[in-house]
Design a protein around this motif. Structure first.
Motif, PDB file in Angstrom:
ATOM      1  N   VAL A  90       0.842  -1.206   0.000  1.00  0.00           N
ATOM      2  CA  VAL A  90       0.000   0.000   0.000  1.00  0.00           C
ATOM      3  C   VAL A  90       0.870   1.245   0.000  1.00  0.00           C
ATOM      4  N   THR A  91       0.597   2.125  -0.968  1.00  0.00           N
ATOM      5  CA  THR A  91       1.374   3.364  -1.064  1.00  0.00           C
ATOM      6  C   THR A  91       0.457   4.572  -0.902  1.00  0.00           C
ATOM      7  N   ASP A  92       1.093   5.701  -0.596  1.00  0.00           N
ATOM      8  CA  ASP A  92       0.361   6.956  -0.432  1.00  0.00           C
ATOM      9  C   ASP A  92       0.361   7.691  -1.776  1.00  0.00           C
ATOM     10  N   VAL A  93      -0.796   7.709  -2.437  1.00  0.00           N
ATOM     11  CA  VAL A  93      -0.869   8.294  -3.779  1.00  0.00           C
ATOM     12  C   VAL A  93      -1.405   9.731  -3.747  1.00  0.00           C
ATOM     13  N   SER A  94      -1.296  10.386  -2.611  1.00  0.00           N
ATOM     14  CA  SER A  94      -1.891  11.723  -2.493  1.00  0.00           C
ATOM     15  C   SER A  94      -1.209  12.762  -3.385  1.00  0.00           C
ATOM     16  N   PHE A  95       0.024  12.466  -3.841  1.00  0.00           N
ATOM     17  CA  PHE A  95       0.685  13.353  -4.806  1.00  0.00           C
ATOM     18  C   PHE A  95      -0.240  13.626  -6.000  1.00  0.00           C
ATOM     19  N   ASN A  96      -0.909  12.585  -6.461  1.00  0.00           N
ATOM     20  CA  ASN A  96      -1.776  12.717  -7.642  1.00  0.00           C
ATOM     21  C   ASN A  96      -2.988  13.600  -7.350  1.00  0.00           C
ATOM     22  N   TYR A  97      -3.509  13.484  -6.151  1.00  0.00           N
ATOM     23  CA  TYR A  97      -4.685  14.299  -5.804  1.00  0.00           C
ATOM     24  C   TYR A  97      -4.287  15.765  -5.669  1.00  0.00           C
ATOM     25  N   GLU A  98      -3.107  16.010  -5.148  1.00  0.00           N
ATOM     26  CA  GLU A  98      -2.642  17.392  -5.046  1.00  0.00           C
ATOM     27  C   GLU A  98      -2.440  18.000  -6.428  1.00  0.00           C
ATOM     28  N   MET A  99      -1.852  17.216  -7.338  1.00  0.00           N
ATOM     29  CA  MET A  99      -1.675  17.728  -8.701  1.00  0.00           C
ATOM     30  C   MET A  99      -3.036  17.968  -9.362  1.00  0.00           C
ATOM     31  N   ALA A 100      -4.022  17.153  -9.004  1.00  0.00           N
ATOM     32  CA  ALA A 100      -5.375  17.365  -9.546  1.00  0.00           C
ATOM     33  C   ALA A 100      -5.964  18.662  -9.010  1.00  0.00           C
ATOM     34  N   ARG A 101      -5.682  18.974  -7.753  1.00  0.00           N
ATOM     35  CA  ARG A 101      -6.186  20.230  -7.177  1.00  0.00           C
ATOM     36  C   ARG A 101      -5.583  21.452  -7.875  1.00  0.00           C
ATOM     37  N   ARG A 102      -4.373  21.306  -8.357  1.00  0.00           N
ATOM     38  CA  ARG A 102      -3.703  22.433  -9.012  1.00  0.00           C
ATOM     39  C   ARG A 102      -4.201  22.667 -10.435  1.00  0.00           C
ATOM     40  N   LEU A 103      -5.018  21.777 -10.933  1.00  0.00           N
ATOM     41  CA  LEU A 103      -5.487  21.888 -12.315  1.00  0.00           C
ATOM     42  C   LEU A 103      -6.618  22.916 -12.395  1.00  0.00           C
ATOM     43  N   PRO A 104      -6.466  23.969 -13.197  1.00  0.00           N
ATOM     44  CA  PRO A 104      -7.559  24.949 -13.336  1.00  0.00           C
ATOM     45  C   PRO A 104      -8.816  24.254 -13.853  1.00  0.00           C
ATOM     46  N   PRO A 105      -9.934  24.449 -13.193  1.00  0.00           N
ATOM     47  CA  PRO A 105     -11.121  23.654 -13.521  1.00  0.00           C
ATOM     48  C   PRO A 105     -11.782  24.074 -14.824  1.00  0.00           C
ATOM     49  N   PHE A 106     -12.761  23.303 -15.206  1.00  0.00           N
ATOM     50  CA  PHE A 106     -13.580  23.602 -16.380  1.00  0.00           C
ATOM     51  C   PHE A 106     -14.267  24.951 -16.173  1.00  0.00           C
ATOM     52  N   ALA A 107     -14.150  25.835 -17.149  1.00  0.00           N
ATOM     53  CA  ALA A 107     -14.765  27.162 -17.049  1.00  0.00           C
ATOM     54  C   ALA A 107     -15.593  27.388 -18.314  1.00  0.00           C
ATOM     55  N   PRO A 108     -16.868  27.057 -18.272  1.00  0.00           N
ATOM     56  CA  PRO A 108     -17.664  27.120 -19.505  1.00  0.00           C
ATOM     57  C   PRO A 108     -17.875  28.534 -19.987  1.00  0.00           C
ATOM     58  N   LYS A 109     -18.017  28.669 -21.304  1.00  0.00           N
ATOM     59  CA  LYS A 109     -18.321  29.986 -21.861  1.00  0.00           C
ATOM     60  C   LYS A 109     -19.787  30.322 -21.606  1.00  0.00           C
ATOM     61  N   GLU A 110     -20.207  31.466 -22.079  1.00  0.00           N
ATOM     62  CA  GLU A 110     -21.594  31.882 -21.865  1.00  0.00           C
ATOM     63  C   GLU A 110     -22.543  30.887 -22.525  1.00  0.00           C
ATOM     64  N   PRO A 111     -23.652  30.557 -21.881  1.00  0.00           N
ATOM     65  CA  PRO A 111     -24.611  29.643 -22.518  1.00  0.00           C
ATOM     66  C   PRO A 111     -25.277  30.293 -23.728  1.00  0.00           C
ATOM     67  N   GLY A 112     -25.947  29.463 -24.510  1.00  0.00           N
ATOM     68  CA  GLY A 112     -26.646  29.966 -25.689  1.00  0.00           C
ATOM     69  C   GLY A 112     -27.822  30.847 -25.311  1.00  0.00           C
ATOM     70  N   PRO A 113     -28.497  31.417 -26.313  1.00  0.00           N
ATOM     71  CA  PRO A 113     -29.613  32.332 -26.044  1.00  0.00           C
ATOM     72  C   PRO A 113     -30.722  31.707 -25.207  1.00  0.00           C
ATOM     73  N   ASP A 114     -30.868  30.378 -25.335  1.00  0.00           N
ATOM     74  CA  ASP A 114     -31.918  29.727 -24.544  1.00  0.00           C
ATOM     75  C   ASP A 114     -31.419  29.305 -23.166  1.00  0.00           C
ATOM     76  N   GLY A 115     -30.213  29.732 -22.834  1.00  0.00           N
ATOM     77  CA  GLY A 115     -29.690  29.450 -21.498  1.00  0.00           C
ATOM     78  C   GLY A 115     -29.113  28.058 -21.324  1.00  0.00           C
ATOM     79  N   THR A 116     -28.928  27.330 -22.415  1.00  0.00           N
ATOM     80  CA  THR A 116     -28.390  25.969 -22.306  1.00  0.00           C
ATOM     81  C   THR A 116     -27.085  25.847 -23.089  1.00  0.00           C
ATOM     82  N   TYR A 117     -26.394  24.745 -22.848  1.00  0.00           N
ATOM     83  CA  TYR A 117     -25.190  24.419 -23.611  1.00  0.00           C
ATOM     84  C   TYR A 117     -25.501  23.255 -24.532  1.00  0.00           C
ATOM     85  N   ARG A 118     -24.977  23.305 -25.731  1.00  0.00           N
ATOM     86  CA  ARG A 118     -25.166  22.189 -26.661  1.00  0.00           C
ATOM     87  C   ARG A 118     -23.818  21.795 -27.237  1.00  0.00           C
ATOM     88  N   MET A 119     -23.606  20.487 -27.337  1.00  0.00           N
ATOM     89  CA  MET A 119     -22.392  19.977 -27.982  1.00  0.00           C
ATOM     90  C   MET A 119     -22.795  18.928 -29.002  1.00  0.00           C
TER      91      MET A 119
END
Lengths: 276, 269
Positions: free
Chosen positions: B100-129
């Protein structure tokens, strides 16, 4: 201050401490992990030795009208040096370059392959031991990767890709010209024609499957649905990209074999048989 | 039934050694089955992390004969049994006990990742992909966070000092997923180059080789990210093209300001 400051969440202290487990040995692998880097090393060395020898020969790289053929070695095409033999060159010549013309033109394929993402893996493993194989301790006390000079230069790969494409166009013209049978009746097909055509096709496949090509054609796009042509190109290149390693080896081997074939015909060791 | 010797690392942060456990192996068993039998019969204090036993939770990562594997997905009949089967904890991470190893290094690097920042939604207030845009990121979402790619990556496996400034392959696929997301506005390329150590990766593809989900980490995430960093930092032609055509994502700072005060950014453009 980094421009990332605004979007970065508050940093959490990174706890790096703690002893590692397992024995302090170079590797626990028992399979034949040394074989692959050794084969790569041997093959690359063989190619480098042959290519260097061929580039310095400055002879027997062109089979011309006297043999009723128009075959030029890919190492010497386009022939731009002052010493180019008659028939092997176009109107553009570097009159001040009196050494072997191959030494000028080989800079492009050399740069393209040295900075290629596949060859980087190959020589980092086999020559630089960084690492020699997965799970085997690398051979360096300190490691900075491609973040500093000179390895940061690897980032110019896309420029060599563009130059490589231009070179491929020249080699494709050579392959088309190889259908000419000067002095022997117009157009025909010889073994040399097929060799030059196969060489050009393989080099195109290698270039098109390149990671930089994949990025420039469509990989950089985030919204494929708004760029159907780029998405189409990306979809064509992606399966080729998966075979980039194989294409790298086959095209590398064939370019040397093509030079060898032209060299043997030009030196009179063999004749180039006409098929039809 | 076949006789096999399991050579398992026993120890903690103070030190340890391999201990041999001769045992019988039945047809169809995986390494984790045998480790559990050893726990039940010979070494009840043997520590090993596991959960789903189906190759989906990513808990039972360990190094089997020198390479990281999921113990629950490694069949005993694929291993040479004339010699002891060597099982060690993942080398890159600090040991807690035994396997068993301590893998918290990976979780810390995940915390440093700038999160998803969506652009403005469409005119109907929703996102479509569109489906073709959704498909691209699906490969990266297969990651089960076993961290074997992080373990095998020599940048941190052999150089502890690089952990401060190297996110690692697991995080690079997350970066690529977000960077290529059509709705995302954050630009992480400078962060990747300056602080997340993308340039440390030298494309040796070990991460791809060990991935149990067969994600093409190097070809589909790391190299495309490197090319995007070239676009942003090393390619003068790309820079000129962006300036002339005005076709680029917002810079990282602009994107951050936009989220807090869209009017400020619009006014400054």
């Amino acid at each position: 201050m980094s421009t990332q400051e605004g979007i970065r969440p508050a940093p959490v202290p990174l706890v790096l401490g703690g002893a590692r487990g397992g024995p302090r040995v170079r590797t626990l692998r028992r399979d034949s992990w040394k074989r692959s880097p050794l084969i790569t090393q041997g093959y690359l060395l063989l190619f480098v030795v042959y290519a260097t020898w061929a580039a310095f020969q400055n002879s027997n790289y062109y089979v011309g009208a006297s043999s009723h053929r128009d075959l030029i070695s890919p190492f010497y095409s386009p022939c731009v040096g002052a010493s180019c033999v008659p028939g092997s060159h176009g109107s553009f010549l570097l009159h001040w370059w009196t050494y072997s013309p191959a030494l000028v033109i080989l800079i492009i394929p050399l740069g393209f392959r040295v900075t290629c993402y596949y060859y980087r893996k190959a020589y980092y493993r086999s020559f630089w031991h960084s690492p020699q194989a997965c799970g085997v301790t690398d051979g360096h006390k300190k490691y900075t990767g491609e973040t500093r000079f000179p390895l940061i230069i690897q980032n110019i790969h896309r420029y060599f890709f563009v130059l490589g494409v231009l070179l491929n166009i020249m080699l494709t013209i050579d392959a088309v010209m190889a259908f000419r049978m000067p002095g022997a009746g117009g157009i025909g097909v010889s073994v040399g024609t097929i060799v030059l055509c196969a060489n050009a096709v393989l080099l195109w496949f290698y270039s098109v499957s390149c990671h930089a090509c994949r990025h420039l054609c469509g990989g950089h796009v985030n919204e494929f649905s708004k760029h159907p042509v780029r998405h189409g190109l990306w979809k064509i290149i992606t399966p080729l990209n998966a075979k980039h390693m194989q294409l790298a080896w086959v095209s590398l081997s064939f370019v040397a074999l093509t030079d060898l074939y032209v060299r043997l015909v030009a030196s009179g060791v063999i004749t180039d048989p006409k098929i039809f | 039934m076949a006789e096999v010797v399991m050579r398992i690392w026993r120890g903690d942060s103070e030190g340890g050694e391999f201990q041999d456990f001769p045992t019988q192996v039945s047809e169809g068993e995986v390494v984790l089955d045998v480790v559990h039998r050893i726990q039940a019969e010979d070494a009840p204090d043997l520590a090993c992390r596991w959960n789903c036993k189906a190759g989906k939770c990513g808990s039972c990562s360990a190094e089997i004969n020198g390479l990281p594997h999921l113990m629950c997905m490694t069949r005993m009949d694929t291993l040479p049994t004339e010699e002891p089967v060597v099982i060690a904890p993942m080398k890159t991470f600090p040991i807690i006990r035994d396997l068993v190893t301590d893998v918290s290094f990976n979780y810390e690097m995940a915390r440093r990742l700038p999160p998803f920042a969506p652009k403005e939604p469409g005119p109907d207030g929703t996102y479509r992909m569109q489906q073709i845009d959704v498909e691209r990121g699906q490969e990266f979402r297969k990651c089960i966070e076993c961290f074997m790619c992080q373990d095998i990556c020599h940048v941190i496996r052999d150089h502890e000092e690089n952990k401060e400034h190297y996110a690692g392959p697991r995080l690079f696929i997350r970066y690529m997923e977000l960077e290529s997301h059509p709705l995302d506005t954050n630009d992480r390329r400078e962060l990747l180059r300056e602080e997340m150590g993308l340039g440390y990766c030298n494309i040796t593809k070990c991460c791809t080789e060990v991935c149990p989900e067969h994600i093409k980490i190097t070809d589909n995430a790391i190299i495309p990210l490197k090319e995007r960093v070239v676009d942003a930092s090393y390619d003068p032609v790309a820079w000129l093209g962006r300036k002339i055509l005005r076709r680029t994502k917002k810079t990282a700072t602009e994107a951050a300001n936009y989220r807090t005060d869209p009017k400020t950014v619009k006014a400054s453009q």
